[in-house]
Design an enzyme around this catalytic site. Structure first.
Site, short mmCIF file in Angstrom:
data_model
loop_
_atom_site.label_atom_id
_atom_site.label_comp_id
_atom_site.label_asym_id
_atom_site.label_seq_id
_atom_site.Cartn_x
_atom_site.Cartn_y
_atom_site.Cartn_z
CB THR A 140 3.46 -0.37 7.24
OG1 THR A 140 2.07 -0.56 7.56
CG2 THR A 140 4.28 -0.67 8.47
CG ASP A 159 -1.20 -1.09 8.70
OD1 ASP A 159 -2.09 -0.24 8.58
OD2 ASP A 159 -1.04 -2.03 7.89
CG ASP A 219 4.24 -7.41 7.40
OD1 ASP A 219 3.69 -6.75 6.48
OD2 ASP A 219 3.60 -8.15 8.16
CG ASP A 252 2.02 -3.87 11.17
OD1 ASP A 252 2.79 -3.34 10.36
OD2 ASP A 252 1.09 -4.63 10.83
N GLY A 270 0.83 -1.21 0.00
CA GLY A 270 0.00 0.00 0.00
C GLY A 270 0.86 1.25 0.00
NE ARG A 286 -2.28 -4.92 5.76
CZ ARG A 286 -3.04 -5.30 4.72
NH1 ARG A 286 -4.07 -6.10 4.90
NH2 ARG A 286 -2.79 -4.85 3.53
NE ARG A 295 -2.74 -3.80 -0.44
CZ ARG A 295 -2.04 -3.31 0.56
NH1 ARG A 295 -0.89 -3.88 0.89
NH2 ARG A 295 -2.46 -2.26 1.24
O1 F6P Z 1 -1.39 -1.81 5.28
C1 F6P Z 1 -1.84 -0.53 5.03
C2 F6P Z 1 -3.35 -0.51 4.84
O2 F6P Z 1 -3.73 0.82 4.63
C3 F6P Z 1 -4.15 -1.16 5.96
O3 F6P Z 1 -4.28 -0.35 7.09
C4 F6P Z 1 -5.44 -1.46 5.24
O4 F6P Z 1 -6.14 -2.54 5.86
C5 F6P Z 1 -4.98 -1.84 3.87
O5 F6P Z 1 -3.70 -1.25 3.69
C6 F6P Z 1 -5.90 -1.39 2.77
O6 F6P Z 1 -5.36 -1.83 1.58
P1 F6P Z 1 -5.95 -1.53 0.15
O7 F6P Z 1 -5.59 -0.11 -0.20
O8 F6P Z 1 -5.28 -2.52 -0.73
O9 F6P Z 1 -7.44 -1.69 0.24
#
Ligand code: F6P
Length: 343
Positions: A124, A126, A102, A128, A10, A170, A72
């Site tokens: 990230t 997140d 990660d 994490d 992301g 997440r 992704r």
């Molecule tokens: O890992 C970053 C993040 O923004 C998370 O907090 C969220 O769950 C996810 O990516 C959303 O991903 P996408 O943009 O692929 O929907």
């Protein structure tokens, strides 16, 4: 040296500052910087690298997203993607800097174990990643949550409502907890410290009985619905690398519906979603992303491959990729207790 750089997973505010930090250092010492388009996808298929020049990095420090594009991208389905990436790196680059979370760093570590000249950079929102106090994008996300709570506060207070606010993050509650702390949340529900629906209602009733006619409840997208008396639906949509798209579980809406069903509260829900990822990075993210980007350059020229610059306290240090690639850094008890002191 031909130094490649990619951003994977992301996007997050601050990625461009990191690319600029790396690039500026490389240009000063006469190296080439090769921008790889769309993360691992740009190495698994036809080589997507193109030379970046100082003018490509001009004006990007405050720009959100990533000038390289990201994706992704699953290197294991169909099998063989990792091996193709390894070959492409060896054929086209002297070093690769992989900026990501990660998942990205697990792949970087796999490649480094097979001799690829790779250095990571922690990203990230997140927050994490284990082994680092800083991840690109987290500070901006927290600032957006805090500002959103400030805005929701005035409308909640005017209407005497309960506002349920769902954040990203997440499986961990960093964005919810720190955003909630900064924005004065009246309750924060995160995966690390589950609470029941009865506890949520009891807290809201207590607030109402003490003349607090409104409340702001922050819930992290990754909380367990079963703890709250809900049912985890099967068949939740996944993203390009098989990760569950947590936002589709609708935990904010679920919590709001349960509070509503209890009666006596007027409830509204706000899902902050990708607003937390978009737009300009904070000054903090710009500075630290620049620092870890520049530190990645230092690691590359010192040939410290298989390493990643991490932040510990106020210092940037190098850690082995293997040390950040597995597990998740969780919100510690003492930080959650501090948040809870203001509920
Ligand atoms: O890992 C970053 C993040 O923004 C998370 O907090 C969220 O769950 C996810 O990516 C959303 O991903 P996408 O943009 O692929 O929907």
């Amino acid at each position: 040296m031909r130094i490649g750089v990619l951003t994977a997973g992301g996007d997050a505010p601050g990625l461009n500052a990191a690319i600029r930090g790396l690039g500026q250092m490389a240009f000063r010492e006469g190296h080439e910087l090769i921008g790889i388009a769309n993360g691992w996808a740009g190495l698994a298929g036809e080589f997507s690298g193109r030379a970046l020049h100082p003018e490509d990095l001009s004006g990007v420090v405050g720009q959100g997203g990533t000038i390289l594009g990201t994706a992704r991208y699953d290197l294991d389905r169909p099998a063989g993607g990792r091996e193709r990436v390894l070959r492409t790196i060896n054929d086209h680059l002297d070093a690769l800097v992989a900026i990501g979370g990660d998942g990205t760093q697990r792949i970087s570590n796999w490649l480094a174990d097979r001799g690829a000249p790779i250095v990571g950079v922690p990203k990230t929102l997140d927050n994490d990643l284990v082994g680092t106090d800083y991840c690109i994008g987290f500070d901006t996300a927290v600032s957006i949550v805090a500002e959103s709570l400030d805005r929701l506060y005035t409308t909640a207070a005017s209407h005497h409502r309960v506002m349920v606010v769902e954040t990203m993050g997440r499986a961990t509650g960093w964005v919810a907890a720190m955003g909630g702390l900064a924005g004065g949340a009246d309750l924060i529900v995160i995966p690390e410290f589950p609470i029941t629906l009865d506890q949520i209602i009891a807290h809201l009733v207590k607030r109402r009985n003490s003349n607090n006619a409104f409340s702001i409840v922050v819930v992290a997208e990754g909380i367990n619905l079963e703890t709250l008396g809900g049912v985890e639906a099967g068949g939740v949509p996944t993203d390009g690398i098989g990760g569950v798209r947590l936002a589709t579980r609708g935990v904010g809406q679920f919590v709001a519906a349960q509070i509503d069903a209890h009666g006596g509260f007027e409830v509204r829900t706000t899902v902050l979603g990708h607003l937390q990822r978009g737009g300009s990075p904070t000054a903090y993210d710009r500075i630290w992303a620049t620092r870890v980007g520049a530190a990645a350059y230092d690691a590359v020229v010192a040939e410290r491959f298989g390493m990643i610059p991490v932040v510990r306290g106020s210092q940037v240090e190098l850690a082995p990729l293997a040390a950040v690639a597995h597990g998740q850094r969780q919100v510690p008890r003492e930080l959650y207790d501090l948040c809870a002191a203001f509920f």
